[in-house]
Design a protein around this motif. Structure first.
Motif, PDB file in Angstrom:
ATOM      1  N   ALA A  50       0.812  -1.221   0.000  1.00 26.27           N
ATOM      2  CA  ALA A  50       0.000   0.000   0.000  1.00 26.27           C
ATOM      3  C   ALA A  50       0.841   1.265   0.000  1.00 26.27           C
ATOM      4  N   VAL A  51       2.159   1.136   0.038  1.00 27.89           N
ATOM      5  CA  VAL A  51       3.036   2.310   0.065  1.00 27.89           C
ATOM      6  C   VAL A  51       2.981   3.018  -1.282  1.00 27.89           C
ATOM      7  N   ARG A  52       2.868   4.350  -1.255  1.00 23.39           N
ATOM      8  CA  ARG A  52       2.843   5.164  -2.467  1.00 23.39           C
ATOM      9  C   ARG A  52       4.020   6.127  -2.434  1.00 23.39           C
ATOM     10  N   ASP A  58       1.022  13.123  -7.829  1.00 22.18           N
ATOM     11  CA  ASP A  58       0.436  13.143  -6.491  1.00 22.18           C
ATOM     12  C   ASP A  58       0.478  14.543  -5.903  1.00 22.18           C
ATOM     13  N   ASP A 178      -3.091  13.297   2.195  1.00 23.07           N
ATOM     14  CA  ASP A 178      -3.963  12.224   1.724  1.00 23.07           C
ATOM     15  C   ASP A 178      -3.895  11.042   2.691  1.00 23.07           C
ATOM     16  N   ASP A 179      -4.689  10.019   2.411  1.00 22.01           N
ATOM     17  CA  ASP A 179      -4.795   8.890   3.340  1.00 22.01           C
ATOM     18  C   ASP A 179      -3.459   8.172   3.528  1.00 22.01           C
ATOM     19  N   GLU A 180      -2.668   8.033   2.436  1.00 17.66           N
ATOM     20  CA  GLU A 180      -1.378   7.344   2.555  1.00 17.66           C
ATOM     21  C   GLU A 180      -0.424   8.116   3.459  1.00 17.66           C
ATOM     22  N   LYS A 183      -1.433   7.766   7.153  1.00 15.79           N
ATOM     23  CA  LYS A 183      -1.141   6.447   7.718  1.00 15.79           C
ATOM     24  C   LYS A 183       0.347   6.092   7.663  1.00 15.79           C
ATOM     25  N   LEU A 185       2.212   5.871   4.928  1.00 15.58           N
ATOM     26  CA  LEU A 185       2.466   5.004   3.778  1.00 15.58           C
ATOM     27  C   LEU A 185       2.907   5.785   2.550  1.00 15.58           C
ATOM     28  N   ARG A 186       3.260   7.053   2.712  1.00 15.69           N
ATOM     29  CA  ARG A 186       3.690   7.871   1.584  1.00 15.69           C
ATOM     30  C   ARG A 186       5.205   8.060   1.665  1.00 15.69           C
TER      31      ARG A 186
END
Length: 498
Positions: A50-52, A58, A178-180, A183, A185-186
């Motif tokens: 799920a990592v972006r 973006d 954003d959500d990533e 959490k 995950l960005r």
């Protein structure tokens, strides 16, 4: 004693007690260790798919392009659990939205910024439960701006243990939160290092000698195996089980004897005997490899003392005979015979073949069938020597070394001596040896012995074991320089297989 001095002494005693207690208290994990442990668990539990990553698309995508607007709330109490913070902030946003005339259906979910694989904890985050901010989505930009304007500057009270803080709120117009990102995950995918099992380093003789109790320059003569602490016991057993690859059962012998005859397991004598045993076997293999038709079938252990080297030879070579000579038979000799007789010859076998008993219950005859003991002077061995004999004299004093080597050389037998006390007039009667310290004099006199008897191998075991560490070997007929094999394990294995 004056009053002031008395009070000063009391304070000193109190400080000494406090210092001792602080030393006894076990230190907990450091900040770095706690943070590292938390991050390790965090990465292990995360979904790395799920990592972006950070990309231009973006960064330029706005919340309006996604069909909603997001409000960013900051200055939150980081000591509050993220779940409790989310519930409290959800109630806060709902109340503010109603005051601003925003319908409840247009208010999205609240997400608290948490630590993730791309945003793990640092040292300053050690006591933080979350990252101190949260986001909430709204269906229209107008609603988001109204809520952000009304919420900014208001106090948020999560609970009795929480600090009341003024909330700062703004519209996330550039979609930075954003959500990533919220959490953790960005960013870059973290590199997960493989956790390798810690490989216990192999024993090292230098490590043992540096760790064991010492006298001024060598190991203490009175330290027994049972006196060692847990760590040293383990390391010493590792040494015993691997130092002679063909005889891992040495560790089993020591463990069995610790229950029956612990008084004979002096660490210095064990190390010394094993290191000399390896040299004796290497000398034997070198001689028989050079003269393949010669088989040295009898070892003569002269002035044997506790006799451990001879007992080990009898155990290692069951097809050969060992004859031990000394003016008195020590109880340690029978104890070592009994200990090795109880251990199977199979590699890795550490279990006794018969039930162990106290050495006092041993029969007068040694328990090993191929070893004999003879009371008397070493000269009595001369009648039994032949060119298939191997004469050994360890820690022989004064003229004993000369007698042993002369007897061996007279009949072309192998010999190995480890001199102890050496009188100058025996080997260089016309020389004056003076102003040499003990170590220099010992080395010089060993050189004189080697020159007199045409020694073919001069080697020292670790001088931290004993300060009389030089071993002299000779007697190989047809000797050529470079014929020595310093590992005799192959010979032991071959003879046991026969």
């Amino acid at each position: 004693m004056g009053q002031k001095r008395f009070e000063r002494v009391l304070k000193q005693q109190q400080r000494a007690v406090e210092t001792a207690e602080s030393v006894k208290r076990q230190r907990g994990p450091s900040i770095r260790e706690r943070v590292a442990a938390y991050n390790t668990e965090l990465i292990a539990a995360a979904d790395l798919s799920a990592v972006r990553g950070w990309s231009s698309s973006d960064a330029t995508t706005s919340a309006r392009d996604e069909g909603f607007s997001r409000v960013h709330f900051s200055n939150l109490d980081v000591r509050v659990d993220p779940v409790a913070m989310k519930e409290a902030l959800r109630r806060f946003v709902t109340d503010v939205a109603r005051e601003a005339g925003v319908e409840d259906e247009t208010v999205g979910d609240v997400n608290v910024g948490t630590f993730g694989p791309c945003r793990p904890k640092t040292r300053r985050d050690r006591d933080r439960e979350h990252r101190g901010f949260a986001t909430c989505a709204f269906q229209s930009a107008t609603d988001a701006e109204a809520v952000a304007m009304m919420a900014s500057g208001r106090a948020l009270n999560v609970g009795t243990d929480s600090v009341v803080r003024e909330i700062r709120a703004k519209v996330d117009s550039n979609n930075e939160y954003d959500d990533e990102f919220v959490k953790g995950l960005r960013g870059k995918v973290p590199v997960v290092k493989e956790v390798k099992e810690e490989v216990r380093k192999k024993w090292n003789l230098s490590e043992l000698c540096d760790s064991l109790p010492m006298r001024e320059s060598c190991l203490s003569t009175h330290t027994r195996f049972s006196d060692l602490d847990g760590y040293l016991r383990v390391r010493f057993l590792e040494y015993l089980s691997t130092t002679v690859p063909a005889m891992p059962e040495l560790a089993g012998v020591v463990l069995a004897m610790e229950k029956t005859s612990p008084q004979y397991l002096r660490v210095k004598e064990l190390l010394e005997s094993i290191e000399v045993f390896k040299l004796v076997v290497a000398h034997l293999q070198s001689a028989e490899n050079l003269r393949r038709k010669v088989h040295y079938d009898t070892f003569f252990d002269l002035a044997c003392g506790h006799g451990l080297v001879g007992v080990m030879l009898a155990h290692a070579f069951p097809g050969r005979r060992v004859r031990s000579f000394d003016v008195a038979r020590r109880p340690a000799f029978l104890a070592f015979c009994h200990g090795f007789a109880n251990i199977g010859h199979a590699r890795g076998s550490l279990s006794p073949r018969i039930e162990a008993s106290n050495v006092d219950d041993c029969e007068e005859k040694p328990a090993l069938p191929n070893i004999d003991f003879t009371h008397g002077d070493i000269v009595a061995a001369k009648a039994f020597l032949n060119d298939a004999s191997f004469v050994i004299a360890l820690h022989g004093c004064n003229e004993l070394n000369k007698i042993a080597v002369d007897m061996a050389r007279d009949i072309n037998a192998l010999w190995c001596v480890m001199p102890c006390c050496i009188k100058t007039n025996i080997y260089i009667p016309n020389a004056i040896v003076s102003k040499l310290n003990d170590d220099a004099r010992y080395a010089f006199m060993c050189g004189a012995i080697a020159a007199m008897h045409d020694a073919q191998l001069i080697r020292s075991i670790d001088v931290r074991i004993t300060n009389r560490a030089i071993v002299l070997c000779g007697g190989i007929t047809g000797y050529v320089k470079g014929c020595f094999f310093m590992d005799g394990s192959a010979k032991i294995l071959r003879e046991r297989a026969q």
